[in-house]
Design a protein around this motif. Structure first.
Motif, PDB file in Angstrom:
ATOM      1  N   MET A  10     -40.045 -65.472  -2.948  1.00  0.00           N
ATOM      2  CA  MET A  10     -39.462 -66.618  -3.626  1.00  0.00           C
ATOM      3  C   MET A  10     -38.674 -67.469  -2.633  1.00  0.00           C
ATOM      4  O   MET A  10     -37.913 -66.939  -1.814  1.00  0.00           O
ATOM      5  CB  MET A  10     -38.545 -66.155  -4.761  1.00  0.00           C
ATOM      6  CG  MET A  10     -39.270 -65.432  -5.882  1.00  0.00           C
ATOM      7  SD  MET A  10     -38.158 -64.896  -7.234  1.00  0.00           S
ATOM      8  CE  MET A  10     -37.276 -63.541  -6.409  1.00  0.00           C
ATOM      9  N   CYS A  37     -37.545 -69.995 -10.585  1.00  0.00           N
ATOM     10  CA  CYS A  37     -38.760 -70.545  -9.992  1.00  0.00           C
ATOM     11  C   CYS A  37     -39.554 -71.324 -11.044  1.00  0.00           C
ATOM     12  O   CYS A  37     -39.750 -70.836 -12.153  1.00  0.00           O
ATOM     13  CB  CYS A  37     -39.631 -69.434  -9.405  1.00  0.00           C
ATOM     14  SG  CYS A  37     -38.936 -68.660  -7.919  1.00  0.00           S
ATOM     15  N   THR A  41     -42.831 -72.155   1.519  1.00  0.00           N
ATOM     16  CA  THR A  41     -42.618 -70.845   0.902  1.00  0.00           C
ATOM     17  C   THR A  41     -43.408 -69.769   1.637  1.00  0.00           C
ATOM     18  O   THR A  41     -42.881 -68.686   1.944  1.00  0.00           O
ATOM     19  CB  THR A  41     -43.021 -70.874  -0.578  1.00  0.00           C
ATOM     20  OG1 THR A  41     -42.199 -71.835  -1.260  1.00  0.00           O
ATOM     21  CG2 THR A  41     -42.846 -69.506  -1.232  1.00  0.00           C
TER      22      THR A  41
END
Length: 269
Positions: A196, A234, A15
């Motif tokens: 994200m 998420c 990420t």
């Protein structure tokens, strides 16, 4: 239950790498003369954002694939050809064979960063009341300079050089990540960013102007970003902090747990 294991490390490292790759791509698009670019080697992302940028390093080395001397040679050439230091930020969950390779090639540890994480769920998040004069919102693309100016103002007490760097850095960041503002009576007083990727939300870009500190702006921005991320699927939130810092303590107060502490290695030869 989330555990601080290799699977989690892969999610957190990827990420952050994806967010930084987006930053580098934005820099390259807006300022092609910068030479900003990135490359994947052995599952790690090697970033070049200028010789002095904190993003000019690798992310995820040894976490996705076992690293060989050949891989390190390729990465070293990538940075050295661009006049940049060779830096790798390495998770303790990387393959154990990486450490002797680094020391044999003349690397030394120079810095630590703690990664923290927590599970998030839109259904389980309790509301955090905002002060009557305080509100949070996502800054529009046309407000990149406003976001960067607010972020820089939060660092102004550390000196004009750092504030100038944050302003430059922030203008790229505001165009490559979701940029949140906190406003007090309509005036921007704090910033936060959100990245994200694959169900993980990375929180960054926290800054509050000196005169507005202690009024709940960062708590409101944290809540706004977590809610935004959870509503979009998420399940994990993460952030980085200097080990033992006030930022780490604040994160732990908000329910974050330490995943691990990374070591930044620099080639000294």
């Amino acid at each position: 239950m989330l555990y601080a294991d290799l699977s989690l490390a892969q999610k957190l490292e990827r990420t952050e790498a994806r967010g930084n790759a987006a930053f580098v791509e934005t820099r390259a698009r807006l300022l092609p003369e910068s030479g900003a670019c990135w490359r994947e080697v052995a599952g790690a992302y090697a970033m070049f954002d200028g010789p002095d940028s904190p993003l000019t390093q690798t992310f995820g080395l040894g976490v996705f694939e076992e690293v060989t001397a050949g891989h390190l040679q390729e990465l070293e050439a990538f940075f050295q050809e661009r006049g940049a230091p060779v830096l790798h930020e390495v998770s303790p969950l990387a393959a154990p064979s990486l450490l002797p390779l680094l020391t044999a090639r003349g690397y030394q540890p120079i810095e630590y960063t703690t990664l923290l994480f927590q599970s998030i769920s839109a259904a389980e998040m309790a509301a955090v009341p905002e002060a009557a004069a305080l509100r949070t919102r996502i800054a529009g693309p046309e407000e990149a300079e406003l976001w960067a100016r607010t972020a820089a103002a939060g660092w102004s007490t550390e000196g004009p050089d750092l504030a100038e760097f944050i302003f430059d850095f922030g203008q790229i960041s505001a165009r490559s990540a979701l940029s949140f503002l906190a406003e007090h009576e309509g005036r921007p007083v704090a910033t936060g960013a959100l990245i994200m990727h694959d169900g993980v939300a990375l929180l960054a870009g926290a800054s509050t102007v000196p005169e507005a500190r202690g009024q709940g702006a960062q708590a409101a921005l944290l809540d706004a970003r977590l809610r935004h991320a959870a509503a979009r699927g998420c399940g994990i939130a993460c952030m980085g902090a200097l080990p033992g810092s006030q930022s780490q303590r604040n994160a732990e107060k908000q329910g974050f747990r330490v995943a691990y502490t990374r070591t930044k290695w620099q080639l000294m030869r």
